[in-house]
Design a protein around this motif. Sequence first.
Motif, short mmCIF file in Angstrom:
data_model
loop_
_atom_site.label_atom_id
_atom_site.label_comp_id
_atom_site.label_asym_id
_atom_site.label_seq_id
_atom_site.Cartn_x
_atom_site.Cartn_y
_atom_site.Cartn_z
N THR A 1 0.74 -1.17 -0.03
CA THR A 1 0.04 -0.11 -0.19
C THR A 1 0.86 1.26 0.14
O THR A 1 1.97 1.07 0.36
N LYS A 2 0.24 2.23 -0.31
CA LYS A 2 1.06 3.53 -0.24
C LYS A 2 1.74 4.02 1.22
O LYS A 2 2.64 4.60 1.40
N ASN A 3 1.11 3.32 2.44
CA ASN A 3 1.59 3.37 3.75
C ASN A 3 2.67 2.27 3.91
O ASN A 3 3.09 2.14 5.04
N GLY A 4 3.09 1.38 2.91
CA GLY A 4 4.03 0.51 3.16
C GLY A 4 3.57 -0.88 3.72
O GLY A 4 4.36 -1.88 3.99
N GLU A 5 2.34 -0.88 3.75
CA GLU A 5 1.85 -2.51 4.35
C GLU A 5 2.27 -3.51 3.11
O GLU A 5 1.65 -3.16 2.11
N LEU A 6 2.62 -4.55 3.49
CA LEU A 6 2.97 -5.45 2.44
C LEU A 6 1.55 -6.50 2.31
O LEU A 6 1.03 -6.56 3.27
N LEU A 7 1.04 -6.41 0.93
CA LEU A 7 -0.04 -7.14 0.52
C LEU A 7 0.46 -8.61 0.13
O LEU A 7 0.38 -8.87 -0.87
N ASP A 8 0.63 -9.32 1.13
CA ASP A 8 1.31 -10.64 0.97
C ASP A 8 0.47 -11.76 0.95
O ASP A 8 0.88 -13.08 0.82
N THR A 9 -1.06 -11.70 0.92
CA THR A 9 -1.72 -12.67 0.50
C THR A 9 -2.87 -12.11 -0.25
O THR A 9 -3.24 -10.97 -0.35
N LYS A 10 -3.44 -12.74 -1.05
CA LYS A 10 -4.53 -12.64 -2.14
C LYS A 10 -5.89 -12.00 -1.22
O LYS A 10 -6.44 -11.10 -1.80
N GLU A 11 -6.08 -12.64 -0.07
CA GLU A 11 -7.04 -12.03 0.67
C GLU A 11 -6.84 -10.52 1.27
O GLU A 11 -7.53 -9.48 1.18
N LYS A 12 -5.59 -10.05 1.57
CA LYS A 12 -5.11 -8.95 1.93
C LYS A 12 -5.33 -7.84 0.90
O LYS A 12 -5.94 -6.73 0.85
N HIS A 13 -4.97 -8.14 -0.29
CA HIS A 13 -5.03 -7.65 -1.57
C HIS A 13 -6.49 -7.11 -1.88
O HIS A 13 -6.88 -6.13 -2.12
N PHE A 14 -7.32 -8.29 -1.94
CA PHE A 14 -8.74 -8.01 -2.39
C PHE A 14 -9.41 -7.16 -1.23
O PHE A 14 -10.29 -6.37 -1.60
N ASN A 15 -9.23 -7.27 -0.01
CA ASN A 15 -9.52 -6.60 1.02
C ASN A 15 -9.31 -5.20 1.11
O ASN A 15 -10.08 -4.10 1.20
N TYR A 16 -7.91 -4.76 0.61
CA TYR A 16 -7.43 -3.50 0.62
C TYR A 16 -8.29 -2.77 -0.57
O TYR A 16 -8.68 -1.72 -0.54
N PHE A 17 -8.49 -3.72 -1.76
CA PHE A 17 -9.05 -3.08 -2.89
C PHE A 17 -10.48 -2.72 -2.22
O PHE A 17 -11.05 -1.52 -2.80
N GLN A 18 -11.09 -3.57 -1.89
CA GLN A 18 -12.70 -3.36 -1.28
C GLN A 18 -12.64 -2.16 -0.46
O GLN A 18 -13.56 -1.25 -0.46
N SER A 19 -11.57 -1.96 0.41
CA SER A 19 -11.76 -0.74 1.23
C SER A 19 -11.44 0.31 0.64
O SER A 19 -12.07 1.54 0.98
N LEU A 20 -10.88 0.57 -0.57
CA LEU A 20 -10.70 1.79 -1.40
C LEU A 20 -11.98 1.94 -2.15
O LEU A 20 -11.97 3.21 -2.30
N LYS A 21 -12.56 1.14 -2.50
CA LYS A 21 -13.93 1.43 -3.28
C LYS A 21 -15.08 1.91 -2.21
O LYS A 21 -15.86 2.32 -2.93
N ASN A 22 -15.13 1.59 -1.03
CA ASN A 22 -16.14 1.97 -0.35
C ASN A 22 -15.93 3.63 0.38
O ASN A 22 -15.07 4.32 0.37
#
Length: 66
Positions: A45-66
């Motif tokens: 993420t722009k804050n430096g959090e590693l998106l090291d699972t598919k679930e984290k990646h998808f959840n991050y995307f969902q949080s951006l869309k909300n």
Amino acid sequence: TRKQEVHHWNYNIGHELDVIVLERADHYFLHRFIEYDQSVMMYRTKNGELLDTKEKHFNYFQSLKN
């Protein structure tokens, strides 16, 4: 389909086919908020959090869309 694209959340060996299917506009949108970390071959993420699972990646995307 032509309106969908695959997003590779992990470029490590063994994950070539492990993708997230997104609408083209959503794929472009997501890339505005992540940065590729070549040392681990994954995104952060722009804050430096590693998106090291598919679930984290998808959840991050969902949080951006909300």
